[in-house]
Design an enzyme around this catalytic site. Structure first.
Site, mmCIF file in Angstrom:
data_model
loop_
_atom_site.group_PDB
_atom_site.id
_atom_site.type_symbol
_atom_site.label_atom_id
_atom_site.label_comp_id
_atom_site.label_asym_id
_atom_site.label_seq_id
_atom_site.Cartn_x
_atom_site.Cartn_y
_atom_site.Cartn_z
ATOM 1 N N ASN A 76 -0.830 -46.945 -51.448
ATOM 2 C CA ASN A 76 -0.989 -47.702 -50.208
ATOM 3 C C ASN A 76 0.323 -48.375 -49.870
ATOM 4 O OD1 ASN A 76 -2.989 -48.863 -48.143
ATOM 5 N ND2 ASN A 76 -1.950 -50.699 -48.877
ATOM 6 N N GLU A 77 0.876 -48.021 -48.708
ATOM 7 C CA GLU A 77 2.079 -48.674 -48.182
ATOM 8 C C GLU A 77 3.213 -48.745 -49.210
ATOM 9 O OE1 GLU A 77 0.833 -52.401 -46.405
ATOM 10 O OE2 GLU A 77 0.358 -51.356 -44.564
ATOM 11 N N GLU A 110 -6.973 -62.143 -48.830
ATOM 12 C CA GLU A 110 -7.050 -61.812 -47.398
ATOM 13 C C GLU A 110 -8.309 -62.345 -46.730
ATOM 14 O OE1 GLU A 110 -6.189 -57.631 -46.872
ATOM 15 O OE2 GLU A 110 -4.069 -58.045 -47.168
ATOM 16 N N ARG A 135 -0.420 -57.325 -55.720
ATOM 17 C CA ARG A 135 -0.408 -55.857 -55.717
ATOM 18 C C ARG A 135 1.034 -55.369 -55.653
ATOM 19 N NH1 ARG A 135 -2.722 -54.586 -49.574
ATOM 20 N NH2 ARG A 135 -1.134 -55.784 -48.498
ATOM 21 N N TRP A 146 -3.132 -64.467 -44.576
ATOM 22 C CA TRP A 146 -3.459 -64.537 -45.999
ATOM 23 C C TRP A 146 -3.694 -66.008 -46.323
ATOM 24 C CZ3 TRP A 146 -0.034 -60.834 -49.453
ATOM 25 C CH2 TRP A 146 -0.218 -59.513 -49.015
ATOM 26 N N GLU A 199 -4.642 -48.241 -40.346
ATOM 27 C CA GLU A 199 -5.152 -49.608 -40.180
ATOM 28 C C GLU A 199 -4.721 -50.096 -38.794
ATOM 29 O OE1 GLU A 199 -3.712 -52.061 -43.391
ATOM 30 O OE2 GLU A 199 -4.122 -50.516 -44.878
HETATM 31 C C1 GLA Z 1 -1.667 -53.850 -45.019
HETATM 32 C C2 GLA Z 1 -2.453 -53.277 -46.172
HETATM 33 C C3 GLA Z 1 -3.893 -53.702 -46.213
HETATM 34 C C4 GLA Z 1 -4.021 -55.148 -45.856
HETATM 35 C C5 GLA Z 1 -3.403 -55.410 -44.509
HETATM 36 C C6 GLA Z 1 -3.552 -56.848 -44.047
HETATM 37 O O1 GLA Z 1 -1.557 -53.077 -43.930
HETATM 38 O O2 GLA Z 1 -2.377 -51.882 -46.265
HETATM 39 O O3 GLA Z 1 -4.399 -53.467 -47.496
HETATM 40 O O4 GLA Z 1 -3.395 -55.881 -46.840
HETATM 41 O O5 GLA Z 1 -2.044 -55.114 -44.585
HETATM 42 O O6 GLA Z 1 -2.741 -57.719 -44.791
#
Ligand code: GLA
Length: 684
Positions: A150-151, A365, A112, A323, A315
């Site tokens: 996301n992130e 994961e 990703r 992983w 989260e």
């Molecule tokens: C991050 C991501 C999630 C997942 C977690 C755990 O926080 O946002 O999608 O990948 O890590 O690895």
């Protein structure tokens, strides 16, 4: 328009991936979430191929069915835009969207975050999917808000695709206008780097010495990445605001090369963070004395709070982590998941979602565990989530309106963070000193905030604190120094460490005595300086007027010279050729004081300064705590809430000289109270 009420209500929830599970499980999953006291789910942030299986063909059926069932169970929904994982059809057809490493290797489909922010095609396709999703869900009764992407900048925070070099050039043209100005700012006269045509200008590229770019160019690179990330996110934020104005918008950070404060101010209603406290347990320096381990997350949560006083944990760690190719985290012990949940809440979270409902049975994961195990039978983590859900069902509404309270702030700024990534003469010190101060404060039960010095920072922002510690601001603008002077003049105490004030915002060294712009405030100059760490025997310092040692002339020494009569030499060096020279000074400036500490702080030296300043816990009058227990205070007009968090597996003894009520259990506590291992109470 910001949704100021977005986090008014307290919510507990979980991340849920309906696309990973047989549809027959969904309703039971949602029903059990409600039983545990969860009221919100986050969905869809990696599901682009489900919404758009082929370019321009959209499908909402799967998520429509899932959201209908979630709604039926009374759950609210946060929808993620899926741009962190471009579909295979997209990257195959438009390979220019892919990111490229510093060494020129293209990153491909299979994981990703393999895209770049500069590709116009990727921006266009991201805008289309965002608009489609926003139009589709804008009136859905369960949907309350959106997570963009996301992130941002997780996994990788550098971008060297051809589109990035082009975008950087345009960014530089806007910033500097002419090549003369660019050459000047980058000190291009050195080593014959002068550019005579814009075509010659690139992001840093490999050089004979690994990753040794021009330092001024490297600093601009970070600023560009940050601006570029924000402008990529803005495309989506604008669409969501336009199409779904009743929903709030957030994203989950906190990652490198991104001014998250600016992104939050300009695009978001509030900031979100993904809290995995065991990262601090795993990644601490193995030689570190007294590591904070999972308590270290409290320091990061202070940064999140500086972006957004109340925030969401999108989260929250709810199981062992790993992983397939990374063995990361052990299972949280009984009580630890609850402890970490309240750690987040104590520091300002008003919404906490566990990651994730059930551990994935496929993909990278499969070892990153959720509340439920693969087998889906009740387990201890599910029971612990239920306990937390029941507690917050009544305590949440009292907590939601409160804000964290601290009287001391640790200062940072993005320019120094980014310059310090490359400049080893100050970068590593900031992290060392920050941690030292945080440890010294938290172990004395003195809550602290983080404060980022930005162009919009005001005197009022600073005056919320009695003491500011700005450990190593190598880059110090005259405007920042003037603001700190005003703060000190009006009674504040400011503390600097070595290497303060020797660079301007381009990263050029000033041709004036150190600490440059802060010299007037500190009333001293730096006569000489030397690196210590790894190069020579550690030096020592002594407090003036006696033989008492001041622990830790660590890593680097600025040898000070007093310039002003208002300066008191509070400590001097006690070894090496500069024994007897000033090491720590205090300048009385207006109603306040400016301290200069000529070295890098460690926990002991920060502690000694805290004691000299007479700083004590705000609860010292009625509460005695062992050092394993963290004190955090959130308050509103109705009064303070004292969160006591025991990070030890062993029980802790607290002494309460006033009777207080534990908000979580309703019990009255007084006298000597035993807090169980990993236990939490919230006293009101
Ligand atoms: C991050 C991501 C999630 C997942 C977690 C755990 O926080 O946002 O999608 O990948 O890590 O690895």
């Amino acid at each position: 328009m910001k949704q100021t009420d977005a986090l008014k209500e307290f919510r507990l929830g979980v991340c849920y991936y309906p696309e990973h599970w047989p549809e027959a499980l969904w309703e039971d999953d949602f029903r059990r979430m409600r039983e545990l006291g969860l009221s919100v789910v986050r969905v869809a942030e990696f599901a682009w191929s489900i919404f758009e299986p082929k370019e321009g063909v959209f499908s909402f059926e799967l998520f429509d069915r899932a959201l209908e069932l979630a709604h039926k169970q009374g759950l609210k929904v946060i929808v993620g835009t899926p741009t962190a994982t471009p579909p295979a059809w997209l990257t195959h057809k438009y390979p220019e969207v892919l990111n490229v490493t510093h060494n020129g290797v293209t990153l491909h489909h299979g994981s990703r975050r393999h895209y770049n922010y500069s590709s116009q095609k990727y921006r266009e396709l991201s805008a289309i999917i965002t608009r489609q999703m926003a139009e589709h869900y804008k009136n859905h009764p369960a949907v309350i808000g959106w997570q963009i992407d996301n992130e941002f900048n997780c996994e990788i925070s550098e971008f060297y695709a051809p589109a990035d070099h082009d975008a950087f050039r345009i960014w530089l043209q806007e910033k500097y206008g002419t090549l003369e100005k660019l050459n000047e700012a980058w000190g291009a006269v050195f080593w014959n780097q002068t550019y005579s045509d814009w075509e010659q200008v690139f992001l840093p590229r490999p050089t004979p010495v690994h990753k040794q770019p021009n330092p001024h160019q490297a600093l601009d690179e970070k600023r560009f990445i940050s601006d570029n990330t924000i402008s990529f996110a803005k495309v989506q934020a604008d669409i969501l605001r336009e199409v779904a104005p009743d929903h709030w918008v957030t994203t989950n950070g906190l990652f490198g090369h991104l001014d998250s404060h600016r992104m939050n101010d300009e695009l978001l209603d509030f900031f979100s963070y993904d809290s995995y406290p065991q990262f601090s347990t795993i990644f601490y320096d193995k030689n570190e004395e007294n590591p904070l381990a999972d308590r270290g997350s409290s320091q990061t949560l202070g940064t999140i709070r500086s972006i957004s006083p109340n925030f969401t944990i999108m989260e929250q760690q709810s199981g062992p982590g790993g992983w397939v190719n990374k063995m990361d985290m052990p299972s949280p012990k009984p009580g630890q998941m609850r402890l970490w949940t309240y750690q987040s809440i104590a520091h300002g979270a008003n919404m906490v979602l566990y990651f994730r409902w059930r551990t994935a049975t496929v993909g990278n994961e499969i070892y990153w565990h959720g509340i439920n195990d693969y087998h889906n039978r009740p387990n201890r983590r599910v029971r612990e989530a239920g306990q937390i859900g029941a507690e917050l069902a009544h305590a949440g509404s009292r907590i939601a309106g409160t804000r964290y309270k601290a009287e001391i702030a640790l200062l940072s700024d993005y320019d120094n963070d980014w310059d310090g990534e490359y400049d080893v003469w100050h970068g590593p010190f900031a992290w060392q000193s920050d941690k030292a101060w945080f440890k010294a404060l938290t172990r004395r039960h003195i809550p602290s905030d983080k404060l980022y010095v930005r162009s919009g920072t005001t005197l009022e922002d600073l005056k919320r604190y009695k003491v500011l510690v700005y450990p190593h601001p190598a880059i110090m603008r005259d405007e920042t120094a003037a603001l700190l002077e005003q703060y000190t003049r009006e009674g504040g105490i400011v503390i600097f460490g070595c290497r303060t004030g020797y660079k301007d915002e381009r990263g050029h060294c000033y041709m004036r005595p150190f600490p440059g712009a802060a010299a007037g405030l500190c009333g001293i100059s730096v006569e000489e300086f030397t690196l210590i760490k790894g190069t020579r025997a550690a030096t020592s310092m002594k407090w003036s007027g006696g033989e008492e040692a001041l622990t830790g002339a660590d890593s680097f020494n600025d040898i000070l010279f007093v310039e002003s009569d208002s300066v008191e030499v509070v400590a001097h060096y006690a070894s090496d050729y500069y024994a007897g020279k000033p090491a720590v000074t205090k300048n009385v400036f207006g109603e306040g004081e400016a301290w200069y500490f000529g070295a890098v702080f460690n926990e002991a030296s920060a502690g000694q300064i805290i004691e000299r300043l007479g700083l004590v816990s705000p609860a010292a009058g009625w509460l005695t705590l062992p050092k394993e227990v963290e004190l955090a205070i959130r308050e509103d007009e109705a009064g303070p809430l004292h969160f006591l968090l025991n990070y030890s597996e062993q029980s802790a003894e607290l002494t309460l000289r006033e009777a207080k009520t534990d908000l979580l259990t309703g019990k009255t506590l007084s006298g000597t109270v035993t807090l169980e291992g990993y236990g939490v109470v919230v006293l009101s």
